[in-house]
Enzyme design. Structure first.
Site, short mmCIF file in Angstrom:
data_model
loop_
_atom_site.label_atom_id
_atom_site.label_comp_id
_atom_site.label_asym_id
_atom_site.label_seq_id
_atom_site.Cartn_x
_atom_site.Cartn_y
_atom_site.Cartn_z
N HIS A 517 0.84 -1.20 0.00
CA HIS A 517 0.00 0.00 0.00
C HIS A 517 0.88 1.25 0.00
O HIS A 517 0.69 2.16 -0.81
CB HIS A 517 -0.90 -0.03 1.24
CG HIS A 517 -1.70 1.20 1.48
ND1 HIS A 517 -3.06 1.27 1.23
CD2 HIS A 517 -1.36 2.43 1.96
CE1 HIS A 517 -3.51 2.47 1.54
NE2 HIS A 517 -2.48 3.20 1.99
N GLU A 518 1.85 1.30 0.92
CA GLU A 518 2.71 2.49 1.00
C GLU A 518 3.59 2.62 -0.24
O GLU A 518 3.83 3.74 -0.72
CB GLU A 518 3.55 2.46 2.28
CG GLU A 518 2.74 2.43 3.57
CD GLU A 518 1.70 3.52 3.68
OE1 GLU A 518 1.84 4.57 3.01
OE2 GLU A 518 0.71 3.33 4.42
N HIS A 521 1.63 4.22 -2.99
CA HIS A 521 1.44 5.66 -2.88
C HIS A 521 2.48 6.42 -3.71
O HIS A 521 2.23 7.55 -4.12
CB HIS A 521 1.50 6.11 -1.42
CG HIS A 521 0.18 6.05 -0.73
ND1 HIS A 521 -0.96 6.60 -1.25
CD2 HIS A 521 -0.19 5.48 0.46
CE1 HIS A 521 -1.97 6.39 -0.43
NE2 HIS A 521 -1.54 5.71 0.62
N GLU A 578 -5.93 6.51 -1.90
CA GLU A 578 -5.96 5.40 -0.95
C GLU A 578 -6.54 4.13 -1.56
O GLU A 578 -6.06 3.03 -1.27
CB GLU A 578 -6.75 5.80 0.30
CG GLU A 578 -6.15 6.96 1.07
CD GLU A 578 -4.74 6.68 1.60
OE1 GLU A 578 -4.42 5.50 1.82
OE2 GLU A 578 -3.98 7.63 1.78
N ASP A 582 -4.57 0.61 -1.86
CA ASP A 582 -5.06 -0.70 -1.41
C ASP A 582 -5.00 -1.72 -2.54
O ASP A 582 -4.56 -2.86 -2.34
CB ASP A 582 -6.50 -0.58 -0.90
CG ASP A 582 -6.59 0.05 0.48
OD1 ASP A 582 -5.57 0.10 1.18
OD2 ASP A 582 -7.70 0.49 0.84
#
Length: 680
Positions: A517-518, A521, A578, A582
């Site tokens: 997830h990070e 980003h 976000e 995910d």
């Protein structure tokens, strides 16, 4: 101070609302990682996978009055809070050498816990500040008074920040940012649906009651409330909405200080910056229109109205640091009305929150020494490496991206700066004084001054890449685009996110997706606009950027169609960063899991295949109960999808999930393959 719009992209909001009560530990999960009692076996996974994966846990963890949302993150944060309680109370219960970190931790905690003293003091600790507002005779004095308020963490009209220059990421830049709204989000002032109107009317009543508590007559309190609402509504009309704030180009306007003086002539910026002790030649005005409106408000509103607004900002800010009576009234609005809570936090949790907020790394150093084993960090390093490899493999195989853009994407991926557990160098708190002979409010002002001064002193200095934006005890993770870093504090590296006893199926499904997830980003609709060095710079071909936007629109359109409450849709454009993160996290972690276990026998456990346990582990990360009021509040203010939709909205986009659970076209959750998101 408010953190700038793109500073960190966290897996959950940086400021979590509502803290949870301690919960009994579930039965051991064993190496499968999955706890059967957390599931709802009566639910059909093809109809509502969230209920199936999390329903058992949600049933045994009903909402109580203390919080508006309680989920897996909150449960772990509560466990961490219990651990910190013993550490802090031990320090607070002994005599500590003056000036030491222990003295600061212990005295601040004891000041926060001393309700007898604070109740006796009542509202008196704020009186010197209110008297100063009353003494203002000329609007020209605002040029020095506004920055004085900012030095204690209050942001009337707008806020200031110091962070990396997005066009020159190695250098810090001073900037202004829209602000001044007590309700935080412009929609509360401008929308007229039933729920928003109810909140707004309750806020008006709250402001009147708070002024009355501070000794104003009912008539004076009402007049001051009208001043506050008029000014804040004017500011709100000029504010960028939550979608526009996600556009980094629209929120960057670098100019000399003389340019700001022309833009906002009713503040003397030479005096303003001198009061902050900031010596700069240029800055960024993140949003020009709201700053122009600030100048117009100062010019048009009578001084008496501006003073009402400043009095309110002081009262609102101090409410949690005064008597129980003031705190309770403040809770009635911000807790009950806005979030649906019915009970205040116990005093010790509030006190601990103040200590962790003001001396976070000092508390974190104690925490990791006792609770963070080196073996956990070592395993995390390996997981991150495996996910980077999987991400690279997926980028190389993308059929919609050109070789030129792929090469730059791989360079950015390989340049990730990875932080795990805790900082290599701890923060120096020696400039911060905690004086037990002074009031709790005075000491909290001092805590704010320390934090603001630390930030402002970096205005003309190079960016410190080793700075952490979360404390080690935080249950969260983040990506920072200007340093191209991913960070995983020690606090999140525990069950249900990370389990040293569990197998790869569980850990890749839980913390593996958090890692992915990070990482994603860095390539979401915001992050992709920054290069490997953290500069806001287009490294995409025009054709590839167009293809990305087309694929991202599939995701935002899908979330736009979701009803989060009767008559209320999710905002797919607002949550896009976000939801893409995910999605990417699931895709990358699943591939990393398959590659890490290739050639190794994988057993079924507890009646579930490894693939099924991967998706169950991911889903349980988002287990939680939430109040209706909090659903509406988060839909307005939170760029993350609600927990239910981080499962039921994301898994139907993942081909492997269909195969793992035998989901067919007859399932209500089924999305035709040609309509699923296809990016990473």
């Amino acid at each position: 101070m408010n953190r700038k719009y793109l500073q960190v992209a966290a897996i959950i909001p940086l400021m979590m609302t509502g803290n949870a009560q301690a919960q009994p530990a579930a039965t051991p999960a064993g190496d499968a990682g999955i706890r059967i009692e957390n599931l709802d076996k009566t639910a059909d996974p093809a109809v509502d996978f969230y209920q199936y994966a999390c329903g058992g846990w949600m049933k045994t963890h009903p909402l109580t009055g203390e919080y508006s949302r309680f989920g897996s993150f909150d449960m772990l944060a509560e466990n961490n809070r219990e651990q910190l309680k013993s550490l802090i109370e031990e320090i607070a219960g002994r005599k500590n050498e003056p000036g030491t970190v222990a003295q600061k931790i212990g005295d601040l905690y004891n000041l926060a816990m001393d309700s007898t003293r604070r109740n006796a003091e009542g509202v008196a600790p704020l009186k010197p500040w209110l008297d100063r507002v009353g003494a203002i005779k000329d609007k020209r004095e605002l040029s020095t008074f506004l920055p004085e308020l900012m030095l204690i963490g209050i942001d009337p009209f707008f806020s200031v920040y110091v962070e990396a220059d997005v066009m020159d990421s190695k250098q810090n830049l001073f900037g202004t940012y829209q602000g001044g709204l007590s309700l935080g989000e412009r929609d509360y002032y401008l929308e007229n649906d039933e729920s928003t109107t109810k909140v707004r009317e309750a806020f008006k009543a709250h402001v009147v009651k708070m002024f009355e508590m501070f000794g104003y007559s009912k008539a004076d309190a009402r007049k001051r409330m009208e001043d506050v609402m008029r000014i804040e509504t004017r500011l709100a009309r000029s504010h960028f909405d939550k979608v526009k704030r996600r556009d980094p180009y629209a929120n960057y306007h670098k100019m000399p200080v003389s340019g700001l003086q022309k833009l906002v002539p009713n503040i003397d910026w030479t005096k303003f910056l001198a009061t902050l002790k900031v010596d700069i030649k240029e800055l960024s005005v993140s949003q020009e229109e709201p700053m122009k409106e600030v100048s117009k408000v100062i010019a048009a509103e009578p001084l008496s109205a501006i003073k009402s607004y400043l009095e309110w900002k002081l009262i609102d800010n101090a409410a949690s640091s005064l008597s129980d009576e003031v705190y309770a009234l403040n809770f009635d609005f911000y807790g009950r009305v806005l979030s649906g809570k019915t009970e205040m936090q116990p005093r010790w949790k509030r006190a601990q929150g103040s200590v962790s907020g003001g001396l976070g790394e000092a508390v974190g150093e104690l925490y990791v020494a006792k609770y963070f084993p080196p073996a956990a960090k070592e395993r995390m390093v390996n997981l991150v490496h495996n996910l980077q490899k999987a991400y690279a493999a997926r980028i190389e195989k993308l059929d919609w991206m050109s070789a030129e853009t792929k090469q730059r994407a791989l360079e950015k991926l390989n340049a990730f700066y990875v932080k795990i557990g805790y900082p290599d160098k701890w923060k120096d708190y020696s400039p911060l004084e905690i004086k037990p002979e002074e009031t709790y409010l005075a000491n909290m002002d001092r805590v704010s001054r320390f934090a603001v001064r630390e930030m402002l002193d970096k205005a003309t200095k190079p960016v410190d890449r080793d700075k952490w934006y979360m404390t080690p005890q935080t249950v969260n993770a983040y990506y920072n685009p200007t340093t191209n870093e991913i960070c995983f504090p020690a606090g999140i590296l525990q069950y249900p996110f990370f389990d040293m006893q569990a197998d790869d199926a569980f850990n890749y499904g839980a913390i593996g997706v958090v890692i992915g997830h990070e990482m994603t980003h860095g390539f979401d609709d915001q992050g992709r606009q920054f290069d490997k060095d953290g500069n806001l710079k287009n490294w995409w071909t025009e054709a590839d950027a167009k293809k990305f936007n087309e694929r991202a629109k599939v995701m935002s359109d899908f979330y736009d169609s979701i009803y989060v409450a009767p008559g209320v849709h999710a905002n797919g454009k607002f949550t896009l960063g976000e939801t893409l993160a995910d999605f990417g996290g699931l895709q990358i972690a699943y591939q990393a899991f398959k590659e890490a276990t290739a050639g190794q026998p994988q057993e079924d456990k507890l009646g579930f295949t490894p693939d099924q346990r991967f998706f169950l582990a991911y889903s349980f990360v988002w287990a939680g109960n939430i109040r209706d009021e909090e659903i509406l509040r988060r839909t307005k203010t939170d760029p993350h999808a609600l927990g239910k939709w981080r499962v039921n909205g994301e898994l139907p986009q993942i081909d492997a999930w269909y195969k793992a659970f035998g989901i067919t076209e007859s399932s209500p959750m089924f999305i035709p393959k040609e309509k699923r998101v296809t990016i990473w």
